[in-house]
Write a protein that holds these residues in place. Sequence first.
Motif, PDB file in Angstrom:
ATOM      1  N   LEU A  18       2.526  -0.110  -1.342  1.00  0.00           N
ATOM      2  CA  LEU A  18       1.769  -0.338  -0.113  1.00  0.00           C
ATOM      3  C   LEU A  18       0.464   0.424  -0.224  1.00  0.00           C
ATOM      4  CD1 LEU A  18       4.306   0.039   2.873  1.00  0.00           C
ATOM      5  CD2 LEU A  18       3.061  -2.029   2.225  1.00  0.00           C
ATOM      6  N   LYS A  19      -0.549  -0.049   0.486  1.00  0.00           N
ATOM      7  CA  LYS A  19      -1.818   0.675   0.546  1.00  0.00           C
ATOM      8  C   LYS A  19      -2.188   0.888   1.998  1.00  0.00           C
ATOM      9  CE  LYS A  19      -6.519   0.800  -1.304  1.00  0.00           C
ATOM     10  NZ  LYS A  19      -7.517   0.117  -2.174  1.00  0.00           N
ATOM     11  N   ARG A  66       2.786   9.004  -8.101  1.00  0.00           N
ATOM     12  CA  ARG A  66       3.135   7.743  -7.425  1.00  0.00           C
ATOM     13  C   ARG A  66       2.104   7.350  -6.371  1.00  0.00           C
ATOM     14  NH1 ARG A  66       7.532   7.405  -4.361  1.00  0.00           N
ATOM     15  NH2 ARG A  66       7.544   9.609  -3.748  1.00  0.00           N
ATOM     16  N   PHE A  67       1.497   8.339  -5.723  1.00  0.00           N
ATOM     17  CA  PHE A  67       0.525   8.086  -4.660  1.00  0.00           C
ATOM     18  C   PHE A  67      -0.877   8.441  -5.150  1.00  0.00           C
ATOM     19  CE2 PHE A  67       3.428   8.704  -0.666  1.00  0.00           C
ATOM     20  CZ  PHE A  67       4.354   7.820  -1.212  1.00  0.00           C
ATOM     21  N   THR A  68      -1.865   7.699  -4.653  1.00  0.00           N
ATOM     22  CA  THR A  68      -3.260   7.983  -4.975  1.00  0.00           C
ATOM     23  C   THR A  68      -4.082   7.961  -3.699  1.00  0.00           C
ATOM     24  OG1 THR A  68      -3.027   6.940  -7.160  1.00  0.00           O
ATOM     25  CG2 THR A  68      -5.264   7.305  -6.331  1.00  0.00           C
ATOM     26  N   LYS A  81      -2.844   4.775  -1.711  1.00  0.00           N
ATOM     27  CA  LYS A  81      -2.114   3.783  -2.482  1.00  0.00           C
ATOM     28  C   LYS A  81      -0.776   4.377  -2.874  1.00  0.00           C
ATOM     29  CE  LYS A  81      -1.337   0.218  -5.232  1.00  0.00           C
ATOM     30  NZ  LYS A  81      -0.993  -1.120  -4.687  1.00  0.00           N
ATOM     31  N   MET A  82       0.306   3.706  -2.469  1.00  0.00           N
ATOM     32  CA  MET A  82       1.643   4.210  -2.709  1.00  0.00           C
ATOM     33  C   MET A  82       2.378   3.239  -3.618  1.00  0.00           C
ATOM     34  SD  MET A  82       2.601   5.485   1.146  1.00  0.00           S
ATOM     35  CE  MET A  82       2.620   3.819   1.786  1.00  0.00           C
ATOM     36  N   SER A  83       2.875   3.747  -4.728  1.00  0.00           N
ATOM     37  CA  SER A  83       3.611   2.922  -5.683  1.00  0.00           C
ATOM     38  C   SER A  83       4.978   3.535  -5.945  1.00  0.00           C
ATOM     39  CB  SER A  83       2.829   2.826  -6.998  1.00  0.00           C
ATOM     40  OG  SER A  83       1.551   2.302  -6.797  1.00  0.00           O
TER      41      SER A  83
END
Length: 126
Positions: A18-19, A66-68, A81-83
């Motif tokens: 999700l972003k 995982r997150f940016t 940005k969450m991956s």
Amino acid sequence: DVQLVESGGGSVQAGGSLKLSCAASGDTHNPYSMAWFRQAPGKEREGVANIDSYGNAVYAASVKGRFTISQDNSKNTLFLKMSSLKPEDTAKYYCAADPGPAKTLATMWLWYEYAYWGQGTQVTVS
């Protein structure tokens, strides 16, 4: 003052992405330290990512890799940005801002050190 409005939350399966976005308005001409916090039911609000006005980012250990966090200064918008999302990432996510170019490591994860908050956006990972 600064007004913050988050968007982009939703429901996603584990492993998904999700972003989140946070649009800032008001007094955006001065430098701010920006951050994303989250709060799950029954738990304290915790910081997950911080970015200073120079673009330096710091992450909590639980989300690093995982997150940016990023920002588009021309649009006064902060992103997360969450991956590789996990069920334990389920929480309400908040955007926060505090006047000043940067925060120290001692204060950047303290929610009460931030003057401005958005209303939050829910992220649910199943």
